[in-house]
Structure formats: C-alpha cells, structure tokens
Design a protein around this motif. Sequence first.
Motif, PDB file in Angstrom:
ATOM      1  N   GLU A   1       0.805  -1.221   0.000  1.00 20.03           N
ATOM      2  CA  GLU A   1       0.000   0.000   0.000  1.00 20.03           C
ATOM      3  C   GLU A   1       0.840   1.274   0.000  1.00 20.03           C
ATOM      4  O   GLU A   1       0.291   2.366  -0.090  1.00 20.03           O
ATOM      5  CB  GLU A   1      -1.011  -0.049   1.138  1.00 20.03           C
ATOM      6  CG  GLU A   1      -2.072  -1.106   0.843  1.00 20.03           C
ATOM      7  CD  GLU A   1      -3.071  -1.360   1.958  1.00 20.03           C
ATOM      8  OE1 GLU A   1      -3.054  -0.621   2.966  1.00 20.03           O
ATOM      9  OE2 GLU A   1      -3.873  -2.303   1.802  1.00 20.03           O
TER      10      GLU A   1
ATOM     11  N   GLU B   1      -0.076   3.698  -6.875  1.00 20.75           N
ATOM     12  CA  GLU B   1      -0.665   3.335  -8.166  1.00 20.75           C
ATOM     13  C   GLU B   1      -1.429   2.007  -8.115  1.00 20.75           C
ATOM     14  O   GLU B   1      -2.086   1.629  -9.078  1.00 20.75           O
ATOM     15  CB  GLU B   1       0.393   3.307  -9.263  1.00 20.75           C
ATOM     16  CG  GLU B   1       1.598   2.432  -8.983  1.00 20.75           C
ATOM     17  CD  GLU B   1       2.754   3.158  -8.304  1.00 20.75           C
ATOM     18  OE1 GLU B   1       2.666   3.405  -7.076  1.00 20.75           O
ATOM     19  OE2 GLU B   1       3.738   3.454  -8.974  1.00 20.75           O
ATOM     20  N   LEU B   2      -1.373   1.310  -6.984  1.00 21.50           N
ATOM     21  CA  LEU B   2      -2.075   0.036  -6.838  1.00 21.50           C
ATOM     22  C   LEU B   2      -3.395   0.218  -6.088  1.00 21.50           C
ATOM     23  O   LEU B   2      -3.466   0.957  -5.114  1.00 21.50           O
ATOM     24  CB  LEU B   2      -1.198  -0.979  -6.104  1.00 21.50           C
ATOM     25  CG  LEU B   2       0.113  -1.345  -6.787  1.00 21.50           C
ATOM     26  CD1 LEU B   2       0.898  -2.341  -5.947  1.00 21.50           C
ATOM     27  CD2 LEU B   2      -0.133  -1.900  -8.181  1.00 21.50           C
ATOM     28  N   THR B   3      -4.414  -0.483  -6.565  1.00 24.24           N
ATOM     29  CA  THR B   3      -5.747  -0.408  -5.970  1.00 24.24           C
ATOM     30  C   THR B   3      -6.103  -1.765  -5.373  1.00 24.24           C
ATOM     31  O   THR B   3      -6.051  -2.790  -6.068  1.00 24.24           O
ATOM     32  CB  THR B   3      -6.792  -0.059  -7.061  1.00 24.24           C
ATOM     33  OG1 THR B   3      -6.395   1.142  -7.706  1.00 24.24           O
ATOM     34  CG2 THR B   3      -8.172   0.094  -6.469  1.00 24.24           C
ATOM     35  N   LYS B   4      -6.488  -1.751  -4.101  1.00 20.43           N
ATOM     36  CA  LYS B   4      -6.829  -2.980  -3.391  1.00 20.43           C
ATOM     37  C   LYS B   4      -8.248  -3.420  -3.737  1.00 20.43           C
ATOM     38  O   LYS B   4      -9.170  -2.614  -3.782  1.00 20.43           O
ATOM     39  CB  LYS B   4      -6.707  -2.760  -1.883  1.00 20.43           C
ATOM     40  CG  LYS B   4      -7.107  -3.957  -1.049  1.00 20.43           C
ATOM     41  CD  LYS B   4      -6.781  -3.807   0.421  1.00 20.43           C
ATOM     42  CE  LYS B   4      -7.631  -2.771   1.089  1.00 20.43           C
ATOM     43  NZ  LYS B   4      -7.428  -2.754   2.553  1.00 20.43           N
ATOM     44  N   LYS B   5      -8.394  -4.740  -3.965  1.00 19.54           N
ATOM     45  CA  LYS B   5      -9.714  -5.331  -4.203  1.00 19.54           C
ATOM     46  C   LYS B   5      -9.798  -6.626  -3.408  1.00 19.54           C
ATOM     47  O   LYS B   5      -8.950  -7.504  -3.550  1.00 19.54           O
ATOM     48  CB  LYS B   5      -9.930  -5.603  -5.689  1.00 19.54           C
ATOM     49  CG  LYS B   5      -9.898  -4.322  -6.503  1.00 19.54           C
ATOM     50  CD  LYS B   5     -10.487  -4.477  -7.851  1.00 19.54           C
ATOM     51  CE  LYS B   5     -10.416  -3.122  -8.564  1.00 19.54           C
ATOM     52  NZ  LYS B   5     -10.940  -3.129  -9.874  1.00 19.54           N
TER      53      LYS B   5
ATOM     54  N   TYR C   1      -4.265  -6.669  -5.794  1.00 15.37           N
ATOM     55  CA  TYR C   1      -3.921  -5.263  -5.993  1.00 15.37           C
ATOM     56  C   TYR C   1      -3.740  -5.044  -7.490  1.00 15.37           C
ATOM     57  O   TYR C   1      -2.935  -5.715  -8.122  1.00 15.37           O
ATOM     58  CB  TYR C   1      -2.638  -4.895  -5.241  1.00 15.37           C
ATOM     59  CG  TYR C   1      -2.842  -4.800  -3.745  1.00 15.37           C
ATOM     60  CD1 TYR C   1      -3.125  -3.581  -3.148  1.00 15.37           C
ATOM     61  CD2 TYR C   1      -2.771  -5.925  -2.942  1.00 15.37           C
ATOM     62  CE1 TYR C   1      -3.323  -3.491  -1.769  1.00 15.37           C
ATOM     63  CE2 TYR C   1      -2.968  -5.850  -1.570  1.00 15.37           C
ATOM     64  CZ  TYR C   1      -3.244  -4.633  -0.991  1.00 15.37           C
ATOM     65  OH  TYR C   1      -3.441  -4.544   0.366  1.00 15.37           O
ATOM     66  N   HIS C   2      -4.522  -4.106  -8.024  1.00 18.75           N
ATOM     67  CA  HIS C   2      -4.535  -3.836  -9.458  1.00 18.75           C
ATOM     68  C   HIS C   2      -3.755  -2.578  -9.800  1.00 18.75           C
ATOM     69  O   HIS C   2      -3.740  -1.615  -9.028  1.00 18.75           O
ATOM     70  CB  HIS C   2      -5.983  -3.638  -9.939  1.00 18.75           C
ATOM     71  CG  HIS C   2      -6.802  -4.876  -9.885  1.00 18.75           C
ATOM     72  ND1 HIS C   2      -7.146  -5.570 -11.004  1.00 18.75           N
ATOM     73  CD2 HIS C   2      -7.336  -5.568  -8.837  1.00 18.75           C
ATOM     74  CE1 HIS C   2      -7.882  -6.617 -10.660  1.00 18.75           C
ATOM     75  NE2 HIS C   2      -8.006  -6.641  -9.353  1.00 18.75           N
TER      76      HIS C   2
ATOM     77  N   GLU D   1      -4.316  -0.119 -12.525  1.00 12.65           N
ATOM     78  CA  GLU D   1      -5.327   0.232 -13.519  1.00 12.65           C
ATOM     79  C   GLU D   1      -4.739   0.889 -14.768  1.00 12.65           C
ATOM     80  O   GLU D   1      -5.352   0.868 -15.821  1.00 12.65           O
ATOM     81  CB  GLU D   1      -6.392   1.148 -12.899  1.00 12.65           C
ATOM     82  CG  GLU D   1      -7.085   0.562 -11.688  1.00 12.65           C
ATOM     83  CD  GLU D   1      -7.910  -0.690 -11.949  1.00 12.65           C
ATOM     84  OE1 GLU D   1      -8.207  -0.987 -13.123  1.00 12.65           O
ATOM     85  OE2 GLU D   1      -8.250  -1.382 -10.971  1.00 12.65           O
TER      86      GLU D   1
END
Length: 151
Positions: free
Chosen positions: A12, A16-20, A29-30, A32
């Motif tokens: 985290e 630039e990474l998105t948690k799902k 972690y994406h 996008e």
Amino acid sequence: MLSFEQKQKVIETFPELTKKEISLNRLNYHFEESLHEKTIVVEKLHPNGNGFVYIGDLLKYENESNDKGLVNIRDYDEEKLREILSDAIEYLSEDPEQPIIEQWASRDGSEIELVYEKRSWNVYYQQNLEESFGTRESAVSYLKEEGFRKK
C-alpha cells in the motif's frame, strides 16, 4: 518472512495500486494504468502470508516464476517485495511493442546495438543477435567487458 499485515503495508506504499477484496479474505492489488491486458500486480494475498506478484516474462525472474508469469512472495522480505513490486509496475507501464535502441561502439570502430524488446536486452551486431540478457545492467556489463562504450 513478512506477515500478511506487513506485506499489505508495503504494497500500500505504492499509490498506483488499488486494493480489491476477493474470496477467502484474500486481496488482489490492481494497476489500472497497465499498458497490458493484465492489471493485477499482487494476486491472492492470503492472511497466511502467501501471495503472488505478476512479472510476466521478465527474464530477471525466470527461475522464480511459474508458467503464468507469477512469483510466489510468501518468503519475501521487505526489500525483495519492494523490488519485485517496482519491477512489476515498470513492466506493466511499458508499451510491449516499443523497443529501446542504444548504439555502442568499440575503439576499433566496431558498432553494436543494445535493444530492449520483448522484455529482454538484446545485443545485435549487423542485425545478428549476439547475446540476450534479463537486465540492462547485465547487458551493459557485458558490453563494457567487451570494450564497447555507449555512443
């Protein structure tokens, strides 16, 4: 080995990474903004500390990755985790069709090209592939040992 929570904290730090959240309390972690079809960088991070990072066909990780381009990060320390995450994001940020070409020359006037294509650093002499490397550092070291300097 880092715990699940420690790995989450490291991951985290990459904004630039998105948690799902996915099934069984696992996380993906994406990235996008990926220039590839693949957007998942960290796959199936599990509360037991197991998880995978997608590195595609980067030669640097060829001995660690499976046939899907995933590296198991269960036993990774913080430094190794940060490094592989940076490499994965860089990999997904680069246009896979756009080569990087550098001209190199020796003292006797021989010229050679160092080309980054398809995730490899390739050394060409007169359009013939001479060597292939997983990292730029390895390729540059080889060229310097052979008496070449960047033009």
